[in-house]
Each structure stands twice: as C-alpha cells, then as structure tokens.
Scaffold this motif. Sequence first.
Motif, PDB file in Angstrom:
ATOM      1  N   ALA A  78       0.714  -1.329  -0.067  1.00  0.00           N
ATOM      2  CA  ALA A  78       0.035  -0.001  -0.034  1.00  0.00           C
ATOM      3  C   ALA A  78       0.917   1.273  -0.008  1.00  0.00           C
ATOM      4  CB  ALA A  78      -1.014  -0.114   1.320  1.00  0.00           C
ATOM      5  N   ALA A  79       1.979   1.198   0.690  1.00  0.00           N
ATOM      6  CA  ALA A  79       2.893   2.437   0.732  1.00  0.00           C
ATOM      7  C   ALA A  79       3.621   2.323  -0.334  1.00  0.00           C
ATOM      8  CB  ALA A  79       3.587   2.282   2.113  1.00  0.00           C
ATOM      9  N   VAL A  80       4.175   1.464  -0.954  1.00  0.00           N
ATOM     10  CA  VAL A  80       4.834   1.612  -1.787  1.00  0.00           C
ATOM     11  C   VAL A  80       4.075   2.123  -3.154  1.00  0.00           C
ATOM     12  CG1 VAL A  80       6.007   0.120  -3.859  1.00  0.00           C
ATOM     13  CG2 VAL A  80       6.370  -0.448  -1.404  1.00  0.00           C
ATOM     14  N   ALA A 139      -1.831  -4.810  -6.230  1.00  0.00           N
ATOM     15  CA  ALA A 139      -1.585  -3.149  -6.109  1.00  0.00           C
ATOM     16  C   ALA A 139      -1.302  -2.547  -7.370  1.00  0.00           C
ATOM     17  CB  ALA A 139      -0.663  -2.789  -4.753  1.00  0.00           C
ATOM     18  N   TRP A 140      -0.327  -3.269  -8.131  1.00  0.00           N
ATOM     19  CA  TRP A 140       0.061  -2.707  -9.485  1.00  0.00           C
ATOM     20  C   TRP A 140      -0.987  -2.746 -10.425  1.00  0.00           C
ATOM     21  CZ3 TRP A 140       0.111  -5.921 -13.841  1.00  0.00           C
ATOM     22  CH2 TRP A 140       0.394  -5.414 -14.861  1.00  0.00           C
ATOM     23  N   SER A 141      -1.909  -3.710 -10.436  1.00  0.00           N
ATOM     24  CA  SER A 141      -3.056  -3.889 -11.469  1.00  0.00           C
ATOM     25  C   SER A 141      -4.303  -2.695 -11.151  1.00  0.00           C
ATOM     26  CB  SER A 141      -3.722  -5.101 -11.255  1.00  0.00           C
ATOM     27  OG  SER A 141      -4.934  -5.304 -12.174  1.00  0.00           O
ATOM     28  N   GLU A 142      -4.200  -2.453  -9.992  1.00  0.00           N
ATOM     29  CA  GLU A 142      -5.282  -1.269  -9.322  1.00  0.00           C
ATOM     30  C   GLU A 142      -4.642   0.037  -9.740  1.00  0.00           C
ATOM     31  OE1 GLU A 142      -8.556   0.670  -7.735  1.00  0.00           O
ATOM     32  OE2 GLU A 142      -8.263  -1.372  -8.601  1.00  0.00           O
ATOM     33  N   LEU A 143      -3.301   0.132  -9.505  1.00  0.00           N
ATOM     34  CA  LEU A 143      -2.945   1.386  -9.932  1.00  0.00           C
ATOM     35  C   LEU A 143      -2.830   1.715 -11.548  1.00  0.00           C
ATOM     36  CD1 LEU A 143      -0.867   3.875  -9.423  1.00  0.00           C
ATOM     37  CD2 LEU A 143       1.076   2.349  -9.755  1.00  0.00           C
ATOM     38  N   PHE A 155       5.041  -0.773 -15.060  1.00  0.00           N
ATOM     39  CA  PHE A 155       5.123  -2.214 -15.110  1.00  0.00           C
ATOM     40  C   PHE A 155       5.614  -2.680 -13.917  1.00  0.00           C
ATOM     41  CE2 PHE A 155       6.284  -0.056 -19.115  1.00  0.00           C
ATOM     42  CZ  PHE A 155       5.618  -0.697 -20.121  1.00  0.00           C
ATOM     43  N   TYR A 156       5.331  -3.890 -13.950  1.00  0.00           N
ATOM     44  CA  TYR A 156       5.777  -4.775 -12.627  1.00  0.00           C
ATOM     45  C   TYR A 156       6.437  -6.142 -13.008  1.00  0.00           C
ATOM     46  CZ  TYR A 156       5.422  -7.699  -8.487  1.00  0.00           C
ATOM     47  OH  TYR A 156       5.854  -8.667  -7.502  1.00  0.00           O
ATOM     48  N   ARG A 157       7.576  -6.377 -12.304  1.00  0.00           N
ATOM     49  CA  ARG A 157       8.479  -7.351 -12.476  1.00  0.00           C
ATOM     50  C   ARG A 157       8.798  -7.971 -11.323  1.00  0.00           C
ATOM     51  NH1 ARG A 157      13.986  -7.776 -13.037  1.00  0.00           N
ATOM     52  NH2 ARG A 157      13.875  -7.253 -11.007  1.00  0.00           N
ATOM     53  N   ARG A 158       8.666  -9.463 -10.971  1.00  0.00           N
ATOM     54  CA  ARG A 158       9.239  -9.980  -9.638  1.00  0.00           C
ATOM     55  C   ARG A 158      10.152 -11.234 -10.139  1.00  0.00           C
ATOM     56  NH1 ARG A 158       8.850 -14.824  -7.219  1.00  0.00           N
ATOM     57  NH2 ARG A 158       9.569 -14.833  -4.906  1.00  0.00           N
ATOM     58  N   ARG A 159      11.443 -11.262  -9.476  1.00  0.00           N
ATOM     59  CA  ARG A 159      12.448 -12.212  -9.954  1.00  0.00           C
ATOM     60  C   ARG A 159      12.324 -13.184  -8.767  1.00  0.00           C
ATOM     61  NH1 ARG A 159      18.547 -10.195  -9.309  1.00  0.00           N
ATOM     62  NH2 ARG A 159      18.435  -9.227  -7.221  1.00  0.00           N
ATOM     63  N   PRO A 173      -6.823  -7.116   1.366  1.00  0.00           N
ATOM     64  CA  PRO A 173      -5.898  -7.746   2.191  1.00  0.00           C
ATOM     65  C   PRO A 173      -5.609  -9.255   1.524  1.00  0.00           C
ATOM     66  CG  PRO A 173      -8.153  -7.941   3.191  1.00  0.00           C
ATOM     67  CD  PRO A 173      -8.121  -6.928   2.057  1.00  0.00           C
ATOM     68  N   VAL A 174      -4.352  -9.543   1.814  1.00  0.00           N
ATOM     69  CA  VAL A 174      -3.766 -10.917   1.237  1.00  0.00           C
ATOM     70  C   VAL A 174      -3.292 -11.627   2.581  1.00  0.00           C
ATOM     71  CG1 VAL A 174      -2.186 -12.247   0.003  1.00  0.00           C
ATOM     72  CG2 VAL A 174      -3.297  -9.950  -1.117  1.00  0.00           C
ATOM     73  N   ASP A 175      -4.060 -12.398   3.030  1.00  0.00           N
ATOM     74  CA  ASP A 175      -3.870 -13.116   4.401  1.00  0.00           C
ATOM     75  C   ASP A 175      -3.127 -14.193   4.095  1.00  0.00           C
ATOM     76  OD1 ASP A 175      -5.048 -10.970   5.968  1.00  0.00           O
ATOM     77  OD2 ASP A 175      -6.963 -11.874   5.806  1.00  0.00           O
TER      78      ASP A 175
END
Length: 674
Positions: free
Chosen positions: A111-113, A153-157, A168-172, A598-600
Amino acid sequence: MNAQPYTPALARPRRVMVLGLAALSTGFACVEMHRLLAAHGTTVPELFVLGLFAVCFAWIALSFWSGVAGFIQLVANQRVPGLRWPTEEEAAQPLTRRTAVVMPVYNEDPAAVFAHVQATYESIAATGQLDAFDFYVLSDSTRAESWVAEELAWSELCRRVGGQGRIFYRRRSDNTAKKAGNLAEFCERWGRRYDFLLVLDADSLMAGDSVVKMARLMELNPGAGILQVPPQNVGRSTLFARLQQFAGRVYGPIVAAGAAAWQLGDSNYWGHNAILRMAPFIEHCGLPVLPGQQPFGGHILSHDFVEAALMRRAGYTVWLVPELGGSYEQPPPDLLAYAQRDRRWCQGNLQHLGLVMAGGLHPMSRMHFLMGVMSYVASPLWLIFLVAGLFAALHEWFFAPATLVEFQSTLPGGDAFDTVGALRLMALSLALLWIPRLMGLGLLLANREEATRMGGRFKLVLSVMLEGVVSTLMAPVMMLFQSHFVFGTLFGYKVNWSSQQREDTDLPWSEALRRHKWHMVMGGVLAALTVAVAPGMLAWLSPVIVGLWLAPAISVFTSRASLGLWLQRKGLLLIPEEAEPPAVLVRAQELAEEEMEPVDDALDHVLTDPRAHALHLALLESHPAASVPAALASARRKLLAGGVEPLSPQEKSAVLLDARTLSELRGRRLGVQA
C-alpha cells in the motif's frame, strides 16, 4: 544559466581551501593535545592516544570546514559552477530523451509503495512531460503475501491512472546480489530502451517538477553521468523520526551544499533519488564480485559508491544537486531500527577498503571510499581513544616514579594539570561540532517565512536545543553500536539482508533492556574506572556515561509516536513540509490511507479470487515452471493428499511459481464447489 564547463582547475582552489583548513585545524589541535600529554614526558601509550586523536579530530575538522563551505554557498545564493542550467525557453520545451523510473522493493508494505509510485506518477503527469517517462516496480520480495499483494496493487494502480503500457511490474524469483542485482537485471533486459535511469527506494517520493528538471539537466549536460538530489526525511511521527526530520531540515542543507561546493563534478551517489545516464551505466558500472567470502568478499552491499566511482572512471561527472529539492524519503522510526539499517551499511562501506587502490579511479572516488569507511570506523576509534586515555593514565600511575598524590595532580582538575589548555581544546572540539548547527539555525532565523513554518523563531531555537541534547545523549550509544558493527565485520560476522522497519511502533521496555544492557554495563565500567583513576575527568566524560546509562529509556521514549505528536502540537521539531506540505506529499498520504484488498494467505487468495488468479498467471509468463522442483514436488504431495498438512513458505512459493499446478488446483476447487 551557468555554462562554464567543468574542469579539475574549477575544483582545485575549493578543495585546497577546505582540505587545507581541515589540516591546519588538525595540526593545531594535535599540538595542543601533545602539550597536555607531554607535561611530564611522553609515554608510548600517550603517543598512541595522540595518534588516535589526530585521526578523529581530522574527521570532525573536515566535516566542519565542509559545512562552512556550504554556509558560504547558501549565503551567496549561487549555483556551483560546472553544470549548464536551462534557459526559460529551454525549460518550456518537451523533453526529448526517455527516462525509466525504477523502484526496487523487498518485502515492503505494498500500500505504501504503490501510494508513492502513484503520487510521483501523477506529479510528473501534472508537468505535461509524462510521455518521456516509464515506471517499473522491480520486486525481490520473498514473502508470498507481499508478492501477490504487489501484483494486485500494480493492477489497481494501472486501472486508476490509465497506466497500462507505462507502469510495469516484474518480480524475479532469484534475487542474487539484492538491489544491485535487481537493477542490473533490469538494465540488461530493458535498459537500452531508455536514455536515463531514475532510481528510487521503496520509501522514496519525488515531485514531478524536480524529476523533469533532473532529466532536463541530463539532456543539457552530456558529460554528466549521475545527478544526485539529497532526500529530505518526512512522514513519520515518532520522536526519534521527528528528530531526524528536524535535524535534516536544519543542518542538512549546510551539509549538502558544502559537499556540492568543493566536490563539484566528482561528487558521490547515494543509491536512490538520483538520475543516471543509462548507456555508460550499463557499459562501465557493472559491479565486480569481490574475491573471498563475506563479510569482505562476495557481492558488494553498498553498490552506490562503487557505481559512482566507475562512472567517474569512465569520464562522466557525478553531481550533488541540492538546489533542486522535491526529493523525499522516510527515516527509521526508532533508534534500534536505525541501528539495524546501519549494520548493513557498515559492512557494505567496509567492503570498499578492497577497492580504494583499484586501477584508474579518480582521487576523489578513492576519498569517497575512505570517507565512507571513516563514517563507521570513527566510532571505534573514539571508543579506543577513550579507553587508551584511561590506560595511559594507569601506565603513568604504575610506571612513573610518583606518589598517588603527585600522579593525580597531573590529571584533569589537579594542580599541575593545564586546565585552561584542556578547556581550550575541548571548546575547539565542541565548536567544530556545533557551529554548523548554529549556521543552519542562523539561515532559518534570517528567513522569517521559513522560521514561521517551523514554529516561529523562539520555538525553533528551543527545538535546536532539544535536538542537540537528545543527539548528544544518543551519540555514545551509536558509538558502541557502530563499534560493535565494525569489530563484528572484522571478525567475520555476516549481515542478514532484511526489509527495513518503516512503521511507527512503540518499542517495548523488554526489547530496549535486552539490546542496551551491555551499553549500561559499559557506562558503569567507564564511570568506575574514571572515579578510580582520574576523577577530574568525570565531568568531561559525563555526557558519555549518562547517555549509556539512559540508553534503554532513550530508545523507548524516542520510539513513541504519542510523544512526537505532542511536541508537534506544541510547535516543536516542526519542518516546513508539515506546515505547508507539498502536493506530492499530501497525495501520497491520501493514497496510503485508502484501504487495500488484504492478502492473508497468498496461495488461497490466488486460488479463490478469479481476478487474482488470472493476473498471477499472466505475470508468470517468464516463469513457466518452478525454480525449486523439490519444494514443488513436496507441496503437490501435500495438496493432493487433501491439504491437511500446511505448506512451508518455500513450498507455497514453489506452487505460486508453477502455472500448471495453480491451474490444476483452481480447477479442482471449482469442481468441488460445482
């Protein structure tokens, strides 16, 4: 506009002035210290004390004269020479080069990011120059819940700002070399598409007009490799954080202007809130893997200093540009969180010792390495100085042919001791530490509007006094923390890379006592030795002793947001960004306060939420199979057996990396529900 090109001759007189005055001050102080120590001849321990004093005093003398240079620069209200600034006509033109804005994250609060990403994005859009920028969130997150929450959060942004194809969002899944490796992989894959690279931290926030000015300066100065804008601490409420924010606002401009004034185009890079020229960064700034094992070998932790040195070696200049402003970050919320961050920085800076003599480096780059090392080594040197002083007194007691009465007469407070000379030396040391503070205060008092935004002149002075007292008490605690970090690194202790604490939380007394118990013991031992050996020194050492005794209380009370907010209501420790917050700060705060889905349980969320499932599979295109097959096989056995036995974090991540398993599990759940 200042179009004077940067040459070594431009910087030489400035450096001669700052470094020369620092050397003269150190020489004078060493002569005084030698006179005090040599009243009855000089022993070997006393020579050792004198050597330590010379190194430590040189460090504070350099900081002082750099601050004086910054004060003169701010009073003159002129830009440092060597950079070409745009004319009004040039500033109104569209940017012609493209910039990638990248934010590496590691197990942060999504959320903060993304609030900071959106606020910066909207601020740039408001300038009309958005077409020149693309945004990338580069995740190294290892916690599955953070990973899935980042995707959502990226999709919502993107939906909110119409950022498809621009954000763009990328996770390695393999976070080798941490942040430096994350950036290196980005440059290898997408760097050639862009002319410039604007690097942010997970808590960074930048005003759009400042970002555009940074890109404009890079366009107008093809020889510039890096432009660093100092970030201002904002956004936290604990007393510790408010002290950091206030100190940065009062003294920070002096420090930044001073460094810029004498370093000019040979300045340093702090790893974030800076813009880099992409082509030379890719071609010349690849980081070496140091020989040997950690803590001195392996991947470089503090990559920024090294990248600046490599950029300078390639012939490009590196600039600190404090006048741009609009650059923000958040301070640690308490003393222990600050120390945790310092632990990693300490090991990273000490690694630079192996690079000081690397071939082809600019002399100022070597100096930056040494200054970075000294910023941590100074603490154990001061500690050794204090202990060595007491040891020298004991040596005099045991080996000098004098009675106890005669011996004590040579100590501070004794008849034979040069009290006036000692006080003169002490006053000089305190002056070097406090005058830059007073210069920063003076500049604010002279600016009525600025002083009003900081509570008014009277409360501004009170705030400086409060910050000075608390900082003095915290200094010996940080001295021991940093000494522990340095000695731990020298003896092979490896730092753990963990996400930073950013939220305001009250520190429990139990934790404070556990972390500070040895500090209190050290304070007691120091007090006992001083009383036994040199009671006249007790008043001199009282700030150190009291600070160590009060360490748990200082940590607990400065971690309290309630105390920080109470002082804010009283008009103390205020910064202008609170009285008249910039639009980008207001927007970031608004966005951070909005509720986020939330993602519990990350795996359950992906399997039950159709939008999260589709989004996650779409982003797995670069990961067609899990990179940890053993964990995946174990997870599949548990899941196919009915899911009674819980998955480990590694197993959960393995499943989230495998599209086939996710589709199979999703299908089974839908079949059961049908």
